[in-house]
Design a protein around this motif. Structure first.
Motif, PDB file in Angstrom:
ATOM      1  N   THR A  36       0.806  -1.225   0.000  1.00  0.00           N
ATOM      2  CA  THR A  36       0.000   0.000   0.000  1.00  0.00           C
ATOM      3  C   THR A  36       0.838   1.274   0.000  1.00  0.00           C
ATOM      4  O   THR A  36       0.290   2.362  -0.176  1.00  0.00           O
ATOM      5  CB  THR A  36      -0.923   0.015   1.226  1.00  0.00           C
ATOM      6  OG1 THR A  36      -0.124  -0.090   2.420  1.00  0.00           O
ATOM      7  CG2 THR A  36      -1.908  -1.142   1.176  1.00  0.00           C
ATOM      8  N   ARG A  37       2.135   1.161   0.214  1.00  0.00           N
ATOM      9  CA  ARG A  37       3.032   2.317   0.201  1.00  0.00           C
ATOM     10  C   ARG A  37       4.081   2.120  -0.883  1.00  0.00           C
ATOM     11  O   ARG A  37       4.704   1.069  -0.968  1.00  0.00           O
ATOM     12  CB  ARG A  37       3.717   2.491   1.560  1.00  0.00           C
ATOM     13  CG  ARG A  37       2.768   2.792   2.720  1.00  0.00           C
ATOM     14  CD  ARG A  37       3.555   2.924   4.026  1.00  0.00           C
ATOM     15  NE  ARG A  37       2.718   3.355   5.135  1.00  0.00           N
ATOM     16  CZ  ARG A  37       2.096   2.531   5.978  1.00  0.00           C
ATOM     17  NH1 ARG A  37       2.223   1.217   5.817  1.00  0.00           N
ATOM     18  NH2 ARG A  37       1.363   3.001   6.961  1.00  0.00           N
ATOM     19  N   ASP A  38       4.298   3.141  -1.687  1.00  0.00           N
ATOM     20  CA  ASP A  38       5.298   3.022  -2.758  1.00  0.00           C
ATOM     21  C   ASP A  38       6.705   2.917  -2.191  1.00  0.00           C
ATOM     22  O   ASP A  38       7.452   1.991  -2.503  1.00  0.00           O
ATOM     23  CB  ASP A  38       5.209   4.224  -3.706  1.00  0.00           C
ATOM     24  CG  ASP A  38       4.018   4.134  -4.637  1.00  0.00           C
ATOM     25  OD1 ASP A  38       3.451   3.032  -4.778  1.00  0.00           O
ATOM     26  OD2 ASP A  38       3.655   5.159  -5.231  1.00  0.00           O
ATOM     27  N   ILE A  39       7.087   3.893  -1.375  1.00  0.00           N
ATOM     28  CA  ILE A  39       8.454   3.959  -0.858  1.00  0.00           C
ATOM     29  C   ILE A  39       8.422   4.245   0.638  1.00  0.00           C
ATOM     30  O   ILE A  39       7.676   5.120   1.086  1.00  0.00           O
ATOM     31  CB  ILE A  39       9.261   5.071  -1.559  1.00  0.00           C
ATOM     32  CG1 ILE A  39       9.236   4.870  -3.075  1.00  0.00           C
ATOM     33  CG2 ILE A  39      10.706   5.098  -1.063  1.00  0.00           C
ATOM     34  CD1 ILE A  39       9.691   6.086  -3.854  1.00  0.00           C
ATOM     35  N   VAL A  40       9.239   3.518   1.393  1.00  0.00           N
ATOM     36  CA  VAL A  40       9.351   3.736   2.836  1.00  0.00           C
ATOM     37  C   VAL A  40      10.809   3.938   3.194  1.00  0.00           C
ATOM     38  O   VAL A  40      11.686   3.192   2.742  1.00  0.00           O
ATOM     39  CB  VAL A  40       8.770   2.552   3.634  1.00  0.00           C
ATOM     40  CG1 VAL A  40       9.146   2.645   5.108  1.00  0.00           C
ATOM     41  CG2 VAL A  40       7.254   2.490   3.482  1.00  0.00           C
ATOM     42  N   ASN A  64       6.574  12.795  -3.854  1.00  0.00           N
ATOM     43  CA  ASN A  64       5.313  12.719  -3.122  1.00  0.00           C
ATOM     44  C   ASN A  64       4.890  11.288  -2.809  1.00  0.00           C
ATOM     45  O   ASN A  64       3.799  11.070  -2.278  1.00  0.00           O
ATOM     46  CB  ASN A  64       4.198  13.399  -3.938  1.00  0.00           C
ATOM     47  CG  ASN A  64       4.426  14.887  -4.102  1.00  0.00           C
ATOM     48  OD1 ASN A  64       4.851  15.552  -3.161  1.00  0.00           O
ATOM     49  ND2 ASN A  64       4.157  15.402  -5.292  1.00  0.00           N
ATOM     50  N   ASP A  65       5.765  10.321  -3.128  1.00  0.00           N
ATOM     51  CA  ASP A  65       5.401   8.916  -2.925  1.00  0.00           C
ATOM     52  C   ASP A  65       6.258   8.247  -1.851  1.00  0.00           C
ATOM     53  O   ASP A  65       6.392   7.025  -1.821  1.00  0.00           O
ATOM     54  CB  ASP A  65       5.516   8.131  -4.233  1.00  0.00           C
ATOM     55  CG  ASP A  65       6.879   8.297  -4.920  1.00  0.00           C
ATOM     56  OD1 ASP A  65       7.745   9.010  -4.365  1.00  0.00           O
ATOM     57  OD2 ASP A  65       7.064   7.703  -5.999  1.00  0.00           O
ATOM     58  N   GLN A  92      -0.686  14.401   8.805  1.00  0.00           N
ATOM     59  CA  GLN A  92      -2.049  13.896   8.845  1.00  0.00           C
ATOM     60  C   GLN A  92      -2.294  12.889   7.727  1.00  0.00           C
ATOM     61  O   GLN A  92      -3.180  12.051   7.814  1.00  0.00           O
ATOM     62  CB  GLN A  92      -3.025  15.067   8.738  1.00  0.00           C
ATOM     63  CG  GLN A  92      -2.882  16.071   9.877  1.00  0.00           C
ATOM     64  CD  GLN A  92      -3.734  17.298   9.666  1.00  0.00           C
ATOM     65  OE1 GLN A  92      -4.590  17.320   8.794  1.00  0.00           O
ATOM     66  NE2 GLN A  92      -3.512  18.328  10.464  1.00  0.00           N
ATOM     67  N   GLY A  93      -1.520  12.990   6.674  1.00  0.00           N
ATOM     68  CA  GLY A  93      -1.646  12.053   5.572  1.00  0.00           C
ATOM     69  C   GLY A  93      -0.602  10.959   5.605  1.00  0.00           C
ATOM     70  O   GLY A  93      -0.371  10.284   4.610  1.00  0.00           O
ATOM     71  N   ASN A  94       0.074  10.803   6.726  1.00  0.00           N
ATOM     72  CA  ASN A  94       1.048   9.735   6.953  1.00  0.00           C
ATOM     73  C   ASN A  94       2.320   9.868   6.116  1.00  0.00           C
ATOM     74  O   ASN A  94       3.002   8.883   5.877  1.00  0.00           O
ATOM     75  CB  ASN A  94       0.422   8.357   6.706  1.00  0.00           C
ATOM     76  CG  ASN A  94      -0.653   8.028   7.716  1.00  0.00           C
ATOM     77  OD1 ASN A  94      -0.532   8.375   8.885  1.00  0.00           O
ATOM     78  ND2 ASN A  94      -1.702   7.359   7.266  1.00  0.00           N
ATOM     79  N   ARG A  95       2.650  11.065   5.661  1.00  0.00           N
ATOM     80  CA  ARG A  95       3.944  11.238   4.963  1.00  0.00           C
ATOM     81  C   ARG A  95       5.077  11.241   5.961  1.00  0.00           C
ATOM     82  O   ARG A  95       6.097  10.604   5.743  1.00  0.00           O
ATOM     83  CB  ARG A  95       3.944  12.540   4.165  1.00  0.00           C
ATOM     84  CG  ARG A  95       5.283  12.821   3.483  1.00  0.00           C
ATOM     85  CD  ARG A  95       5.107  13.771   2.334  1.00  0.00           C
ATOM     86  NE  ARG A  95       6.355  14.303   1.820  1.00  0.00           N
ATOM     87  CZ  ARG A  95       7.217  13.620   1.048  1.00  0.00           C
ATOM     88  NH1 ARG A  95       6.965  12.370   0.748  1.00  0.00           N
ATOM     89  NH2 ARG A  95       8.324  14.203   0.601  1.00  0.00           N
TER      90      ARG A  95
END
Length: 226
Positions: A36-40, A64-65, A92-95
Motif C-alpha cells: 500500500t506504500r510506494d516507498i518507505v 510525493n510517494d 495527517q496524511g502519513n507522509r
C-alpha cells in the motif's frame, strides 16, 4: 576493525554480519501482503550522518510517494520553519511519522513496495545499518546505497539493487515501481538469501568457531585479526 583490534586487549577480533531471526517472518505472517506504500524510509536523525545520507533524504523529500518513519527527514530540515509547518500539516496524511517498533514496524515494512537504505557512514567496508536486514528478511524489495564489498553478501541486481548516486536512485525507483514482477522476484531472492545464510544460527556458529579454533570457514568474507 583494525582500529578496534589495536585498542583492545583481546587476542582475536572478527567481523560479523548482523544476523536475522529466520523465524520472525513466520511469526508475523510469512506472506507477501498487499503493498500500500510506494516507498518507505525509516531511521533516526543522527547529527553525524554523512553527506550521502543527507543527499538521499533531500531527494526523497522532493517526491510525493515517500513515507518517512522515525524523524529521519529532520537531518536536513531541523531548523527550517517552513519544513516544520509542512511536516505538521502532511503528517495527517502519513507522509511523516513518529518512530515505530514491534508489530507496527513490521507491518510498515511489509506494506512497502520499495525500502531505501543509506547508512549514516557509507565508507566503511561491509558496514550496513540493520535496516537492510529488517526490510529484506520480511521480503521487501530494497534499494541500498552501495557500500564497499556489498557484493560479498548478495548478488547485485538479483537479490538486492544498489545505487551510487541520486541519478541512479531515481532511475531505479521509477523503473521498479513500474515493473512489479521484476521487483518482487528480486525481493523474494533477497529474502531467501538473508534468511538461509545470515540467520542467527549460522552467525553464532561462525562466532563459536572463531572462539574455539581462531578461525571459521562458515563464510568466505570472514575476516579475522589475531
Amino acid at each position: 576493525m583494525k582500529y578496534y583490534h589495536s585498542y583492545r586487549t583481546h587476542k582475536i577480533s572478527a567481523y560479523f554480519f548482523n544476523p536475522v531471526d529466520d523465524e520472525l517472518p513466520e511469526k508475523y505472517g510469512h506472506d507477501f501482503c498487499k503493498k500500500t506504500r510506494d516507498i518507505v524510509f525509516t531511521g533516526s536523525a543522527y547529527n553525524f550522518a554523512g553527506i550521502e545520507r543527507k543527499d538521499v533524504i533531500r531527494y526523497l523529500l522532493t517526491r510525493n510517494d515517500v513515507n518517512f518513519f522515525g524523524g529521519i527527514e529532520n537531518i536536513v530540515n531541523a531548523n527550517n520553519i517552513f519544513h516544520k509547518i509542512k511536516r505538521k500539516f502532511l503528517s495527517q496524511g502519513n507522509r511523516y511519522n513518529k518512530r515505530i517498533s514491534g508489530e507496527e514496524y513490521v507491518a510498515v515494512i511489509k506494506s512497502a513496495k520499495i525500502g531505501i537504505g543509506v547508512n549514516a557512514i557509507q565508507t566503511v567496508p561491509r558496514y550496513t545499518s540493520d535496516r537492510l536486514q529488517h526490510f529484506m528478511s520480511f521480503g521487501t524489495f530494497f534499494l541500498q546505497f552501495y557500500f564497499p564489498e556489498l557484493e560479498k553478501f548478495f548478488n547485485l541486481k538479483e537479490e538486492i539493487v544498489s545505487f551510487k548516486s541520486i541519478y541512479e536512485l531515481e532511475k531505479y525507483i521509477d523503473y521498479y515501481l513500474k515493473n512489479p514482477e521484476q521487483r518482487e522476484k528480486i525481493a523474494r531472492a533477497g529474502q531467501c538469501k538473508i534468511l538461509s545464510c545470515y540467520n542467527t544460527k549460522n552467525i553464532t556458529k561462525m562466532m563459536l568457531d572463531i572462539i574455539n579454533t581462531g578461525n571459521s570457514t562458515m563464510f568466505e568474507w570472514t575476516d579475522i585479526l589475531s
